[in-house]
Motif scaffolding. Structure first.
Motif, PDB file in Angstrom:
ATOM      1  N   LEU A   6       0.942  -1.226  -0.006  1.00  0.00           N
ATOM      2  CA  LEU A   6      -0.020  -0.054   0.072  1.00  0.00           C
ATOM      3  C   LEU A   6       0.741   1.279   0.078  1.00  0.00           C
ATOM      4  O   LEU A   6       0.324   2.403  -0.608  1.00  0.00           O
ATOM      5  N   PHE A   7       1.948   1.203   0.467  1.00  0.00           N
ATOM      6  CA  PHE A   7       2.971   2.346   0.452  1.00  0.00           C
ATOM      7  C   PHE A   7       3.158   2.693  -0.996  1.00  0.00           C
ATOM      8  O   PHE A   7       3.270   4.058  -1.094  1.00  0.00           O
ATOM      9  N   GLU A   8       3.517   1.588  -1.793  1.00  0.00           N
ATOM     10  CA  GLU A   8       3.979   2.193  -3.011  1.00  0.00           C
ATOM     11  C   GLU A   8       2.668   2.637  -4.044  1.00  0.00           C
ATOM     12  O   GLU A   8       2.964   3.240  -4.780  1.00  0.00           O
ATOM     13  N   ARG A  62       9.591   2.005   5.070  1.00  0.00           N
ATOM     14  CA  ARG A  62       9.504   3.356   5.237  1.00  0.00           C
ATOM     15  C   ARG A  62       9.508   3.966   3.860  1.00  0.00           C
ATOM     16  O   ARG A  62      10.537   3.412   2.927  1.00  0.00           O
ATOM     17  N   ARG A  63       8.915   4.892   3.481  1.00  0.00           N
ATOM     18  CA  ARG A  63       8.642   5.599   2.194  1.00  0.00           C
ATOM     19  C   ARG A  63       8.826   6.948   2.480  1.00  0.00           C
ATOM     20  O   ARG A  63       7.955   7.625   3.082  1.00  0.00           O
ATOM     21  N   ARG A  64       9.604   7.815   2.055  1.00  0.00           N
ATOM     22  CA  ARG A  64       9.825   9.122   2.059  1.00  0.00           C
ATOM     23  C   ARG A  64       9.783   9.789   0.371  1.00  0.00           C
ATOM     24  O   ARG A  64      10.791   9.352  -0.353  1.00  0.00           O
ATOM     25  N   GLY A  65       8.733  10.434  -0.118  1.00  0.00           N
ATOM     26  CA  GLY A  65       8.842  10.625  -1.295  1.00  0.00           C
ATOM     27  C   GLY A  65       8.585   9.365  -2.368  1.00  0.00           C
ATOM     28  O   GLY A  65       7.976   8.605  -1.870  1.00  0.00           O
ATOM     29  N   ASP A  66       9.794   9.273  -2.975  1.00  0.00           N
ATOM     30  CA  ASP A  66       9.929   8.213  -3.962  1.00  0.00           C
ATOM     31  C   ASP A  66      10.427   7.019  -3.420  1.00  0.00           C
ATOM     32  O   ASP A  66      10.903   5.737  -4.352  1.00  0.00           O
ATOM     33  N   THR A  67      11.299   7.198  -2.355  1.00  0.00           N
ATOM     34  CA  THR A  67      12.232   6.365  -1.772  1.00  0.00           C
ATOM     35  C   THR A  67      11.759   5.504  -0.797  1.00  0.00           C
ATOM     36  O   THR A  67      11.138   5.943   0.133  1.00  0.00           O
ATOM     37  N   THR A  68      12.088   4.209  -0.771  1.00  0.00           N
ATOM     38  CA  THR A  68      11.432   3.236   0.049  1.00  0.00           C
ATOM     39  C   THR A  68      12.747   2.540   0.701  1.00  0.00           C
ATOM     40  O   THR A  68      13.854   2.539   0.255  1.00  0.00           O
ATOM     41  N   SER A  69      12.794   2.365   2.082  1.00  0.00           N
ATOM     42  CA  SER A  69      14.033   1.841   2.888  1.00  0.00           C
ATOM     43  C   SER A  69      13.324   1.074   3.828  1.00  0.00           C
ATOM     44  O   SER A  69      12.019   0.907   4.136  1.00  0.00           O
ATOM     45  N   PHE A  70      14.379   0.380   4.938  1.00  0.00           N
ATOM     46  CA  PHE A  70      13.696  -0.457   5.935  1.00  0.00           C
ATOM     47  C   PHE A  70      14.873  -0.681   6.748  1.00  0.00           C
ATOM     48  O   PHE A  70      16.314  -0.268   6.359  1.00  0.00           O
ATOM     49  N   GLY A  71      14.706  -0.992   7.962  1.00  0.00           N
ATOM     50  CA  GLY A  71      15.961  -1.263   8.795  1.00  0.00           C
ATOM     51  C   GLY A  71      16.586   0.031   9.471  1.00  0.00           C
ATOM     52  O   GLY A  71      17.532  -0.366  10.349  1.00  0.00           O
TER      53      GLY A  71
END
Length: 183
Positions: A140-142, A164-173
């Motif tokens: 759903l984030f995407e 985690r999503r900030r703008g178009d960037t997703t990350s984790f950890g």
């Protein structure tokens, strides 16, 4: 809008985690009964018709050795993994959601969901686990329209991000334990 988005993310994440947990409960029940056991392969298709993002379904014995897995695997021991240590040292039979780790069997970054297995006398008998790629929780984030400064996160109580999503960037950890968010 934020309240609705937060609610939608919560519902979607809870549904995904609940479906995994239901399967873990079934797996645990299998391992707490005397043999013969129904192989995981016979149970997975009905439970996860779309298993995209699921990297491992396995059972470990009390020594941390993989004793059954849905995928091919080399002999693997997990006694050094936080999930194994948590269940061995803690009598809790609750679901444990661990921080992202690099999977030894899958060769990918994964989030591991586990449940403790007990022997008939109540002693630690190992654990059952399902590992998912962080993207499994980011569906759903995407699909959410975010501005360049907007942030959406799923965070463990410890402060480690599952997704985690900030703008178009997703990350984790990421460790947010000392951040304003966690304060």
């Amino acid at each position: 809008k934020n309240d609705n988005l937060a609610l939608a993310l919560e519902v979607q994440t809870n549904q995904r985690i609940r479906s995994i947990d239901q399967f873990l409960l079934l797996m645990r029940h299998q391992y707490e009964q005397p043999p013969p056991r129904v192989p995981f392969s016979a149970l997975v298709a009905p439970a996860f018709p779309d298993s995209t993002g699921i990297t491992l379904i396995a059972a470990l014995d009390e020594h941390g050795d993989v004793i059954e897995a849905l995928t091919d695997y080399a002999p693997t021991n997990a006694t050094d993994r936080p999930m194994f240590q948590f269940h061995r040292q803690n009598g809790s039979r609750d679901l444990h959601v661990g921080p992202p780790v690099y999977g030894r069997i899958s060769g990918k970054w994964v989030i591991t969901l586990t449940r403790r297995v007990n022997k008939p006398d109540g002693a630690f008998g190992g654990l059952v686990l399902i590992s998912v790629e962080p993207s499994y929780l980011m569906v759903l984030f995407e699909k959410t329209a975010l501005g360049p400064q907007d942030v959406v996160s799923q965070v463990l109580e410890s402060g480690v991000t599952l997704a985690r999503r900030r703008g178009d960037t997703t990350s984790f950890g990421e460790d947010l334990a000392g951040s304003q968010l966690m304060r």
